[in-house]
Scaffold this motif. Sequence first.
Motif, PDB file in Angstrom:
ATOM      1  N   LEU A  31      -3.389  -5.397   4.010  1.00 58.13           N
ATOM      2  CA  LEU A  31      -2.163  -5.086   3.431  1.00 58.13           C
ATOM      3  C   LEU A  31      -2.466  -4.087   2.920  1.00 58.13           C
ATOM      4  O   LEU A  31      -3.431  -3.700   1.244  1.00 58.13           O
ATOM      5  CB  LEU A  31      -1.218  -5.368   2.513  1.00 58.13           C
ATOM      6  N   GLN A  32      -2.660  -2.324   3.549  1.00 58.56           N
ATOM      7  CA  GLN A  32      -2.527  -1.189   2.630  1.00 58.56           C
ATOM      8  C   GLN A  32      -1.498  -0.692   1.967  1.00 58.56           C
ATOM      9  O   GLN A  32      -0.146  -1.261   1.554  1.00 58.56           O
ATOM     10  CB  GLN A  32      -2.697  -0.572   4.023  1.00 58.56           C
ATOM     11  N   TYR A  33      -2.588   0.290   0.837  1.00 55.99           N
ATOM     12  CA  TYR A  33      -1.997   0.120  -0.745  1.00 55.99           C
ATOM     13  C   TYR A  33      -1.728  -0.813  -1.627  1.00 55.99           C
ATOM     14  O   TYR A  33      -1.024  -0.348  -2.703  1.00 55.99           O
ATOM     15  CB  TYR A  33      -0.413   1.088  -0.316  1.00 55.99           C
ATOM     16  N   ALA A  34      -1.640  -2.064  -1.396  1.00 54.12           N
ATOM     17  CA  ALA A  34      -1.637  -3.662  -2.315  1.00 54.12           C
ATOM     18  C   ALA A  34      -2.012  -2.470  -3.442  1.00 54.12           C
ATOM     19  O   ALA A  34      -1.779  -3.602  -4.500  1.00 54.12           O
ATOM     20  CB  ALA A  34      -2.608  -3.562  -1.158  1.00 54.12           C
ATOM     21  N   VAL A 335       4.769   7.366  10.632  1.00 58.09           N
ATOM     22  CA  VAL A 335       6.171   6.739   9.241  1.00 58.09           C
ATOM     23  C   VAL A 335       6.139   5.735   8.592  1.00 58.09           C
ATOM     24  O   VAL A 335       6.724   5.879   7.361  1.00 58.09           O
ATOM     25  CB  VAL A 335       7.750   6.891  10.176  1.00 58.09           C
ATOM     26  N   PHE A 336       5.629   5.124   8.894  1.00 55.08           N
ATOM     27  CA  PHE A 336       5.624   3.265   8.235  1.00 55.08           C
ATOM     28  C   PHE A 336       4.767   3.490   7.179  1.00 55.08           C
ATOM     29  O   PHE A 336       5.095   3.694   5.775  1.00 55.08           O
ATOM     30  CB  PHE A 336       4.819   2.396   9.020  1.00 55.08           C
ATOM     31  N   HIS A 337       3.462   4.678   6.932  1.00 54.64           N
ATOM     32  CA  HIS A 337       2.690   4.624   6.215  1.00 54.64           C
ATOM     33  C   HIS A 337       3.445   5.326   5.661  1.00 54.64           C
ATOM     34  O   HIS A 337       2.986   5.556   3.734  1.00 54.64           O
ATOM     35  CB  HIS A 337       1.754   5.109   6.724  1.00 54.64           C
ATOM     36  N   ARG A 338       3.837   6.644   5.606  1.00 54.58           N
ATOM     37  CA  ARG A 338       4.916   7.535   4.598  1.00 54.58           C
ATOM     38  C   ARG A 338       5.990   6.712   3.901  1.00 54.58           C
ATOM     39  O   ARG A 338       6.421   6.648   3.025  1.00 54.58           O
ATOM     40  CB  ARG A 338       5.234   8.893   5.464  1.00 54.58           C
ATOM     41  N   LEU A 339       6.420   5.584   4.789  1.00 56.64           N
ATOM     42  CA  LEU A 339       7.496   5.301   3.660  1.00 56.64           C
ATOM     43  C   LEU A 339       7.146   4.034   3.161  1.00 56.64           C
ATOM     44  O   LEU A 339       7.612   4.339   1.629  1.00 56.64           O
ATOM     45  CB  LEU A 339       8.255   3.980   4.835  1.00 56.64           C
ATOM     46  N   ALA A 340       5.559   3.892   3.275  1.00 55.36           N
ATOM     47  CA  ALA A 340       4.950   2.644   2.106  1.00 55.36           C
ATOM     48  C   ALA A 340       4.347   3.673   0.851  1.00 55.36           C
ATOM     49  O   ALA A 340       4.743   3.060  -0.105  1.00 55.36           O
ATOM     50  CB  ALA A 340       4.023   1.725   2.899  1.00 55.36           C
ATOM     51  N   ARG A 341       4.048   5.008   0.910  1.00 52.45           N
ATOM     52  CA  ARG A 341       4.144   6.066   0.343  1.00 52.45           C
ATOM     53  C   ARG A 341       5.303   6.098  -0.648  1.00 52.45           C
ATOM     54  O   ARG A 341       4.620   5.871  -2.130  1.00 52.45           O
ATOM     55  CB  ARG A 341       2.934   6.766   0.272  1.00 52.45           C
ATOM     56  N   GLU A 342       6.740   6.481   0.050  1.00 51.11           N
ATOM     57  CA  GLU A 342       7.514   6.996  -0.842  1.00 51.11           C
ATOM     58  C   GLU A 342       8.387   5.352  -2.035  1.00 51.11           C
ATOM     59  O   GLU A 342       8.601   5.717  -3.005  1.00 51.11           O
ATOM     60  CB  GLU A 342       8.601   6.927   0.046  1.00 51.11           C
ATOM     61  N   THR A 343       7.546   4.504  -1.581  1.00 51.36           N
ATOM     62  CA  THR A 343       8.385   3.294  -1.978  1.00 51.36           C
ATOM     63  C   THR A 343       8.296   2.297  -2.694  1.00 51.36           C
ATOM     64  O   THR A 343       8.545   1.799  -3.308  1.00 51.36           O
ATOM     65  CB  THR A 343       9.272   2.274  -0.563  1.00 51.36           C
ATOM     66  N   GLY A 344       6.763   2.707  -2.959  1.00 53.97           N
ATOM     67  CA  GLY A 344       6.026   1.277  -3.636  1.00 53.97           C
ATOM     68  C   GLY A 344       5.739   0.211  -3.032  1.00 53.97           C
ATOM     69  O   GLY A 344       4.972   0.015  -3.225  1.00 53.97           O
ATOM     70  N   VAL A 346       3.741  -1.289   0.648  1.00 55.37           N
ATOM     71  CA  VAL A 346       2.240  -1.636   1.660  1.00 55.37           C
ATOM     72  C   VAL A 346       2.281  -2.311   2.945  1.00 55.37           C
ATOM     73  O   VAL A 346       3.883  -1.950   3.291  1.00 55.37           O
ATOM     74  CB  VAL A 346       2.093  -2.724   1.076  1.00 55.37           C
ATOM     75  N   VAL A 347       1.819  -1.082   4.102  1.00 50.99           N
ATOM     76  CA  VAL A 347       1.719  -1.785   4.930  1.00 50.99           C
ATOM     77  C   VAL A 347       1.003  -2.372   5.275  1.00 50.99           C
ATOM     78  O   VAL A 347      -0.153  -2.713   5.743  1.00 50.99           O
ATOM     79  CB  VAL A 347       1.224   0.126   5.774  1.00 50.99           C
ATOM     80  N   TRP A 348       1.064  -3.233   6.719  1.00 52.03           N
ATOM     81  CA  TRP A 348       0.404  -3.802   7.700  1.00 52.03           C
ATOM     82  C   TRP A 348       0.101  -3.563   9.017  1.00 52.03           C
ATOM     83  O   TRP A 348       1.807  -3.240   9.454  1.00 52.03           O
ATOM     84  CB  TRP A 348       0.700  -6.029   7.732  1.00 52.03           C
ATOM     85  N   ASP A 349      -0.893  -2.588   8.825  1.00 56.30           N
ATOM     86  CA  ASP A 349      -1.045  -1.498  10.127  1.00 56.30           C
ATOM     87  C   ASP A 349      -1.283  -3.481  11.215  1.00 56.30           C
ATOM     88  O   ASP A 349      -2.470  -3.067  11.777  1.00 56.30           O
ATOM     89  CB  ASP A 349      -2.202  -1.171  10.280  1.00 56.30           C
ATOM     90  N   GLN A 350      -0.088  -3.613  12.294  1.00 52.57           N
ATOM     91  CA  GLN A 350       0.082  -4.252  13.449  1.00 52.57           C
ATOM     92  C   GLN A 350      -1.037  -3.483  15.060  1.00 52.57           C
ATOM     93  O   GLN A 350      -1.709  -3.219  15.283  1.00 52.57           O
ATOM     94  CB  GLN A 350       1.274  -4.837  13.572  1.00 52.57           C
ATOM     95  N   PHE A 351      -0.109  -2.235  14.812  1.00 50.80           N
ATOM     96  CA  PHE A 351      -0.526  -1.437  15.438  1.00 50.80           C
ATOM     97  C   PHE A 351      -2.136  -0.660  15.795  1.00 50.80           C
ATOM     98  O   PHE A 351      -2.511  -1.352  16.970  1.00 50.80           O
ATOM     99  CB  PHE A 351      -0.361   0.319  15.524  1.00 50.80           C
ATOM    100  N   GLN A 352      -3.101  -0.494  14.932  1.00 53.79           N
ATOM    101  CA  GLN A 352      -4.201  -0.165  14.750  1.00 53.79           C
ATOM    102  C   GLN A 352      -4.886  -1.580  14.688  1.00 53.79           C
ATOM    103  O   GLN A 352      -5.902  -1.741  15.462  1.00 53.79           O
ATOM    104  CB  GLN A 352      -4.724   0.455  13.358  1.00 53.79           C
TER     105      GLN A 352
END
Length: 399
Positions: A31-34, A335-344, A346-352
């Motif tokens: 979970l990135q940005y955790a 966009v998902f990474h930007r949303l996580a940073r803007e809203t506090g 986290v991202v589970w980067d399924q694509f990568q």
Amino acid sequence: MRKYILIPLLFFATSLQAQTYPFIRYKENRLQYADRSESLARFFDRWQRMEATGQGNINIVHIGGSHVQAGTMSNTIRQRLMHNHPRLVSGRGMLFPYSAAARCNNPADYRVHCPQKVALTRNIYKEYPHPLGLCGISVTASDSLTEVGIVLRDSTVNYATRRIIVLGHSEQGVVPLLNLGGRMVYPSYVDRGTDRHVFNLAGAVDSFVVLLPCRTGEQFTLTGIHLDNLRPGFSFHSIGVNGASVPDYLRCRHLTRDLRLLRPDMVIFGLGINDASKSDFDTADFRRNYLELVDSVLRVNPDCALVFITNNDSFTKIGRRKYRVNKNGALAREVFHRLARETGGVVWDQFQLMGGLKSMEQWQKAKLAQSDRVHFTRAGYQLLGDLFYEALMEARRSR
């Protein structure tokens, strides 16, 4: 009453190690940005208090399109959570009787039986006659007594319920009943302001029939069923509609109202694959729509932990047995990474994690994805559920 079988936790704990795949980037399973998410930290604190005291409830909502309606990924996460915390199993939570309607697929952990014909409405329709709620889907009974039977099928977890809330509305004032083994039960109370018909039961049940007694000229539109056993612990609610995009959920008039019933402590956003399937995919619109959806959640619980799952790699069909990679998946990922940073969040980067662009071909060859190169097989969804659960637990251990 069904007997529940205790499954050794080792089976679930080692399911990830049963087989590894060279094309999966396992190092990306996190979970990135955790470490900078205050809402996730509060979520884990609440989890720890519940474990220590045996008191309280945690509600997790997984919302998406066909990936979630299928139910396999959600139920894998749910089972891992419940089997590893057997003393903290709360209600099965919100569900919808999808297969009450013809040609509508249902999750495998509960069975639905409806011998009468009902009209299906999904939030992907351009127009629909009845307002929708959080589930984004409804079935409407009319002109006859309609029976919607529910049987919980997971024999390894005791989800037997003592409170059943039927969500739905009728302009003619039709009130649903329950049939419990031949015994008719009337609602304990009805809240017409929230379209809730609440049944407080004397004993716990794992099967029941919702009766919709519509006479000639009458209708009842069922928009969801919430199951609660009144015990402390986890509830994992999966909300999915085939083909749904973010704007489709924003059109659901009673989305926020129904979220208040659940008051989620964590929302896992699995929407985006249908948004990015369009040739005119606009990342700015995608971000704005998602921020509006997030706002709907935070109005209900400002402390809710937000988890964004990036789109899976996918292909677009361009002819008979011809497919072209959908490069919008990489755009949506940003966009998902930007949303996580803007809203506090986290991202589970399924694509990568899958292996990046064109990795869906490898998943299909390994029988983890279907031939449409968009959806996964049951084994693929189970693997994704296992991976997500491990990422969640690693984030908790790393605090």
